[in-house]
Design an enzyme around this catalytic site. Structure first.
Site, PDB file in Angstrom:
ATOM      1  N   LEU A   1       0.840  -1.201   0.000  1.00 44.32           N
ATOM      2  CA  LEU A   1       0.000   0.000   0.000  1.00 44.32           C
ATOM      3  C   LEU A   1       0.874   1.250   0.000  1.00 44.32           C
ATOM      4  CD1 LEU A   1      -2.854  -0.854   2.530  1.00 44.32           C
ATOM      5  CD2 LEU A   1      -3.078  -0.490   0.069  1.00 44.32           C
TER       6      LEU A   1
ATOM      7  N   GLY B   1       2.235   2.378  -2.853  1.00 46.23           N
ATOM      8  CA  GLY B   1       2.909   2.375  -4.137  1.00 46.23           C
ATOM      9  C   GLY B   1       4.358   2.828  -4.071  1.00 46.23           C
TER      10      GLY B   1
ATOM     11  N   CYS C   1       5.756   5.866  -4.447  1.00 44.40           N
ATOM     12  CA  CYS C   1       6.045   7.095  -3.709  1.00 44.40           C
ATOM     13  C   CYS C   1       6.294   6.830  -2.235  1.00 44.40           C
ATOM     14  CB  CYS C   1       4.900   8.090  -3.871  1.00 44.40           C
ATOM     15  SG  CYS C   1       5.146   9.621  -2.959  1.00 44.40           S
TER      16      CYS C   1
ATOM     17  N   GLY D   1      -3.970  -7.084 -10.286  1.00 49.33           N
ATOM     18  CA  GLY D   1      -5.280  -6.865 -10.899  1.00 49.33           C
ATOM     19  C   GLY D   1      -5.218  -6.832 -12.417  1.00 49.33           C
TER      20      GLY D   1
ATOM     21  N   GLY E   1      19.276  14.228 -12.990  1.00 47.27           N
ATOM     22  CA  GLY E   1      17.955  14.829 -12.865  1.00 47.27           C
ATOM     23  C   GLY E   1      17.577  14.929 -11.399  1.00 47.27           C
ATOM     24  N   VAL E   2      16.285  14.995 -11.136  1.00 40.59           N
ATOM     25  CA  VAL E   2      15.815  15.164  -9.753  1.00 40.59           C
ATOM     26  C   VAL E   2      16.270  14.011  -8.866  1.00 40.59           C
ATOM     27  CG1 VAL E   2      13.772  15.284  -8.292  1.00 40.59           C
ATOM     28  CG2 VAL E   2      13.829  16.536 -10.454  1.00 40.59           C
TER      29      VAL E   2
ATOM     30  N   ASP F   1       1.367   8.379 -13.223  1.00 43.49           N
ATOM     31  CA  ASP F   1       2.529   8.099 -14.081  1.00 43.49           C
ATOM     32  C   ASP F   1       2.200   7.234 -15.288  1.00 43.49           C
ATOM     33  OD1 ASP F   1       3.889   9.461 -12.135  1.00 43.49           O
ATOM     34  OD2 ASP F   1       5.326   7.884 -11.685  1.00 43.49           O
TER      35      ASP F   1
ATOM     36  N   HIS G   1       6.862  38.762  10.511  1.00 49.03           N
ATOM     37  CA  HIS G   1       8.305  38.981  10.649  1.00 49.03           C
ATOM     38  C   HIS G   1       8.758  38.519  12.029  1.00 49.03           C
ATOM     39  CE1 HIS G   1      12.209  40.979  10.376  1.00 49.03           C
ATOM     40  NE2 HIS G   1      11.983  41.474  11.598  1.00 49.03           N
TER      41      HIS G   1
END
Length: 494
Positions: free
Chosen positions: A40, A42, A44, A116, A189-190, A327, A466
Site C-alpha cells: 500500500l 505504491g 512514492c 489486478g 535529474g531530480v 505516471d 516577521h
C-alpha cells in the site's frame, strides 16, 4: 458458487493516485475496491518520495551541523550511522503505510493484495477484474480507475544487476545499508541529484554522469548555476554532456564507459572514450510505465509507448467507463498530480453512473508546483524565463537573496535566492523559482496566488509575518518593481 462481488469503482494501484482515489470515492458514498500488487502506498511511499525525504532529513542535519554548527555555537564530533538512518526511514514508511490501511478500513473500502487484470466487460454491464494474490479472486466493478504508476527504466546497456548496478528501488529497499566509498550516479535529474546529496553527506565520493548540458535541465539556468556551485562545494563531481555507452560490474566495483554526447550514433565506436570507476552505480535516467498485463490489449485500450492514452480533460481511456491517472498515463510524473487526477477521475466516473452528489470535472494543469530536495532545496511553479519569452510575454522580474533576509541569517541559511516572473502588461505572476531554505514551502504561497489570478500587488498588499522565511516571497514580489526594502534597486514605473 458465490455471486461475484460488485463495486461502484475498482482502483488498480494504491500509490498517491490510487489510494487517494479510493478514499475520495468512498467520501461520495461509493462502494470501492482497491487492488495493490505489492505494498500500500505504491512507489512514492515505499521506494520513492517518502523514504528519500526521510534519508534527506538525516543528510540535511549532517550538513547543517558541518556548515553552520560552529557558527551557531554548537561544536561536536558528528558520528554517522547510515544503518540507523535507514531503520528510521523504514519506520516512517511502515507507519505511513499502516495509516493508509487504517484509512481505507475506516472508509469501508475493500483492499485486495494481488495483481489486478481487467478481463472484460463494458460501461453498461460493468467490468470483470481478476486478482492474482495468495488466492485468485474475481470481482466486478461498474467503473475502473487504473493507477498502476511507473518503475525505474531498465536499460539493457547498463546491465542493471541489482548487485552493484542499482535502481532507486534497490537503494531504497529496507535492507540496503551500504555507504559506498565511491558512488557513480547515471543521470543528474531530480532523483540523481537528491541521492547525490544524501550519499555525499554520509561520506560517499559521488560522481555524476549526465547526457544533457546541465543537471536538472528543466529548471531556470540561474537556479541550476546556484545548485552546481553547491554540488561542487560538497565535493560532488558532475560530468555533463556524457553519453554513457555501458556500465559493467567488475566484481569489485563498477566501470562506466562514455563518449561526448554530441557524437553521432554511427560514430560511437570510433569516438574518444572516457572511463569512470566506483564501488556502486545508481542508474536514475527515467521511469517505465506499469501498463503490462492489465488487459489493455484485449479491451483495445489505446496506448502509446507504454503509456495509457486518456482524454486530457476527463482522464477517461478509449474505453468508456475505464479511467487512468498518474505516471501510467505518461503525463506529469508527480505524486501530487496523480492525487489531483484521482479527484477528477472519481468525479467523472461517479457522475457517469448517476446517483451520487458529484458533478463532472476537468483537469487543470496550468499551475503545478514542483520541488527538488537537494541541498539547498529547489521549488518552482509556472513557466521559466525562456518559455515566457518564447510565448511573447514582456517580462518583469524580481529577485531577492537569502543573505538579505533577517530570519535566514539567524538560521545560518544564507545560500540561494527567489526569482519572480510577472507579465508587464497585467502584473500577474506567471512563474517563480526558488533555491534555498524552505523553497518548496515558499512556492506553495505563489502557486495559490497564481491559481487565483492574483497580481504582484495583491501579494505585496498581504502582510507577511516577521521574522519569517515567508518574507522571501514579499521581498521578491516587491523587487519586481524595484521596491524591495532590503535590496538596493531602481523603482520601475507601475
Amino acid at each position: 458458487m458465490s455471486e461475484t462481488k460488485l463495486y461502484d469503482i475498482a482502483v488498480i494501484g494504491s500509490g498517491p493516485g490510487g489510494y487517494h482515489s479510493a478514499i475520495r470515492a468512498a467520501q461520495y458514498g461509493a462502494k470501492v475496491a482497491l487492488i495493490e500488487k505489492k505494498s500500500l502506498g505504491g512507489t512514492c511511499l515505499n521506494v520513492g518520495c517518502i523514504p528519500t525525504k526521510a534519508l534527506y532529513a538525516s543528510a540535511e542535519l549532517i550538513q547543517r551541523i558541518r556548515e553552520n554548527g560552529e557558527g551557531l555555537g554548537v561544536s561536536c564530533d558528528v558520528k554517522l550511522d547510515f544503518g540507523k538512518a535507514v531503520e528510521r526511514k523504514n519506520e516512517v514508511v511502515s507507519e505511513l503505510t499502516g495509516g493508509i490501511a487504517a484509512l481505507e478500513k475506516a472508509w469501508k473500502n475493500d483492499v485486495f493484495m494481488g495483481y489486478g487484470k481487467i478481463l472484460g466487460g463494458n460501461a453498461n454491464d460493468g467490468f470483470e477484474i481478476s486478482i492474482e494474490g495468495e488466492e485468485k479472486k474475481i470481482i466486478k466493478a461498474k467503473r475502473v480507475i487504473i493507477a498502476t504508476g511507473s518503475s525505474p527504466a531498465l536499460i539493457p546497456a547498463f546491465n542493471i544487476d541489482h548487485d552493484r548496478i542499482l535502481t532507486s528501488d534497490d537503494i531504497l529497499s529496507p535492507d540496503f545499508k551500504i555507504v559506498p566509498k565511491r558512488l557513480l550516479i547515471i543521470g543528474a535529474g531530480v532523483i540523481g541529484c537528491e541521492f547525490a546529496n544524501i550519499f555525499s553527506a554520509f561520506g560517499s565520493k559521488v560522481i555524476m554522469l549526465e547526457y544533457l548540458p546541465s543537471p536538472i535541465a528543466t529548471e531556470e539556468p540561474m537556479i541550476v548555476k546556484e545548485l552546481q556551485k553547491k554540488l561542487k562545494a560538497l565535493g560532488i563531481e558532475v560530468h555533463v554532456s556524457q553519453n554513457v555507452l555501458s556500465v559493467d560490474n567488475t566484481g569489485m566495483g563498477v566501470k562506466a564507459t562514455t563518449c561526448p554526447a554530441a557524437v553521432p550514433r554511427d560514430q560511437l565506436e570510433s569516438a574518444e572514450k572516457s572511463y569512470f570507476e566506483a564501488d556502486y552505480c545508481l542508474v536514475s535516467i527515467g521511469r517505465a510505465k506499469e501498463s503490462l498485463n492489465l488487459g489493455l490489449e484485449e479491451l483495445e485500450i489505446e496506448t502509446a509507448r507504454g503509456s495509457i492514452k486518456v482524454d486530457l480533460k476527463s482522464l477517461e481511456t478509449s474505453v468508456k467507463g475505464i479511467f487512468a491517472i498518474g505516471d501510467v498515463t505518461g503525463g506529469l510524473m508527480l505524486a501530487h498530480v496523480a492525487s489531483r487526477e484521482g479527484d477528477i477521475a472519481v468525479a467523472n466516473a461517479l457522475a457517469s453512473l448517476g446517483g451520487f452528489s458529484v458533478e463532472e470535472r476537468t483537469t487543470d494543469y496550468r499551475i503545478v508546483p514542483a520541488t527538488i530536495f537537494t541541498s539547498p532545496n529547489i521549488g518552482s511553479v509556472g513557466i521559466r524565463r525562456k518559455q515566457a519569452k518564447d510565448l511573447g510575454y514582456e517580462l518583469l522580474m524580481g529577485r531577492f537573496s537569502y543573505m538579505s533576509l533577517g530570519k535566514a541569517m539567524c538560521m545560518g541559511e544564507k545560500d540561494g535566492f527567489i526569482l519572480i516572473l510577472a507579465d508587464k502588461q497585467t502584473h500577474k505572476i506567471i512563474g517563480a523559482s526558488c533555491i534555498g531554505a524552505e523553497a518548496p514551502e515558499l512556492i506553495a504561497e505563489i502557486a495559490l496566488a497564481m491559481q487565483h489570478g492574483l497580481t504582484v500587488h495583491d501579494v505585496v498588499e498581504t502582510i507577511h509575518s516577521h521574522p519569517t522565511i515567508s518574507e522571501m516571497v514579499l521581498e521578491g514580489m516587491e523587487d519586481v518593481f524595484g521596491m524591495s526594502i532590503h535590496k538596493k534597486g531602481r523603482p520601475v514605473h507601475h
